[in-house]
Design an enzyme around this catalytic site. Structure first.
Site, short mmCIF file in Angstrom:
data_model
loop_
_atom_site.label_atom_id
_atom_site.label_comp_id
_atom_site.label_asym_id
_atom_site.label_seq_id
_atom_site.Cartn_x
_atom_site.Cartn_y
_atom_site.Cartn_z
N LYS A 83 0.86 -1.19 0.00
CA LYS A 83 0.00 0.00 0.00
C LYS A 83 0.90 1.24 0.00
O LYS A 83 1.79 1.38 0.86
CB LYS A 83 -0.86 -0.03 1.26
CG LYS A 83 -2.20 0.62 1.14
CD LYS A 83 -3.02 0.26 2.38
CE LYS A 83 -4.32 1.01 2.44
NZ LYS A 83 -4.97 0.79 3.74
O1 G3P Z 1 -9.05 1.79 4.72
C1 G3P Z 1 -9.00 3.10 5.13
C2 G3P Z 1 -9.65 3.27 6.44
O2 G3P Z 1 -8.92 2.62 7.45
C3 G3P Z 1 -9.91 4.66 6.84
O3 G3P Z 1 -11.07 4.64 7.54
O4 G3P Z 1 -12.76 5.44 9.09
O5 G3P Z 1 -10.33 5.99 9.46
O6 G3P Z 1 -11.60 7.07 7.63
P1 G3P Z 1 -11.45 5.85 8.48
#
Ligand code: G3P
Length: 217
Positions: A83
């Site tokens: 990634k």
């Molecule tokens: O895969 C990306 C994710 O981990 C981000 O999620 O909820 O932290 O915006 P969030």
């Protein structure tokens, strides 16, 4: 639509995997921190549970260092997707690593143009962050739809991996638009099974069944 689990929590991954719900896993530095585990150890353990792609994120900001980190992460298991962030250096790393035959997930995508660049750089996955766009009053789902249209217009093979999925509505909408993959935390995936009318209907059936005085077993 494939389901990836957005966590480095091995127990949660194993539980969902046993139900056939896990087509892959995504992690990031914040999720590694939350797990309290060593990145190499926990990623190896996850790759032993899940046969689909497991994203492990580089942490350098310069292309050559990202490439070195990516090569090291890719040695953990054949199902590692490296990634990299959607920066110019990240795109350079994406091109090199994907030319070497590694799966690459380009993350932190917030615009259709960024997604276009990632596809041209040979990304296996592009990760648009739906919830974080919603957080600033933009429409995360509109971005998923735009990328779908653009990739289909030009037959790009890069898979749309809808990320930052926070709600059951996000999941349904991604499937309606045709995202290739969504990655969501375990609790969001579990919530997909819930509906108040299911609960109410089941309660009524249980009440009526008790009145029959019958047993099946
Ligand atoms: O895969 C990306 C994710 O981990 C981000 O999620 O909820 O932290 O915006 P969030």
């Amino acid at each position: 639509m494939k389901f990836f689990v957005d966590t480095a929590d091995v127990a949660a991954i194993a539980e969902l995997n046993a139900l056939g719900m896990v087509d892959g896993v995504t992690t990031n530095p914040s999720l590694i921190l939350k797990s309290g585990r060593d990145i190499l150890e926990v990623t190896k353990e996850i790759c032993g549970i899940v046969s689909g792609p497991v994203s492990a994120e580089v942490v350098s900001l310069k292309a050559d260092e990202m490439i070195a980190e990516g090569r090291k992460l890719a040695k953990i298991a054949p199902n590692i997707a490296v990634k990299v962030p959607l920066t110019w250096d990240g795109l350079k790393a994406c091109k090199t690593l994907s030319d070497e035959g590694h799966m690459v997930n380009v993350t932190l995508c917030f615009s259709a143009n960024q997604a276009l660049l990632a596809a041209k750089a040979g990304a296996t996955f592009i990760s648009p962050f739906v919830g974080r766009l919603d957080d600033i009053n933009l429409d995360g789902m509109e971005l998923i739809a735009d990328i779908r249209t653009i990739y289909d217009n030009y037959d790009f093979r890069t898979q749309i991996l809808a990320a930052s999925i926070r709600t059951v509505n996000h999941a349904a909408e991604c499937a309606r638009i045709g995202a290739d993959v969504m990655t969501a935390p375990p609790d969001v995936i579990r919530k997909l099974a819930s509906h108040p009318l299911t609960d109410a209907g089941l309660a009524q059936f249980m009440k009526d069944w008790e009145k029959t005085g019958q047993k099946i077993l």
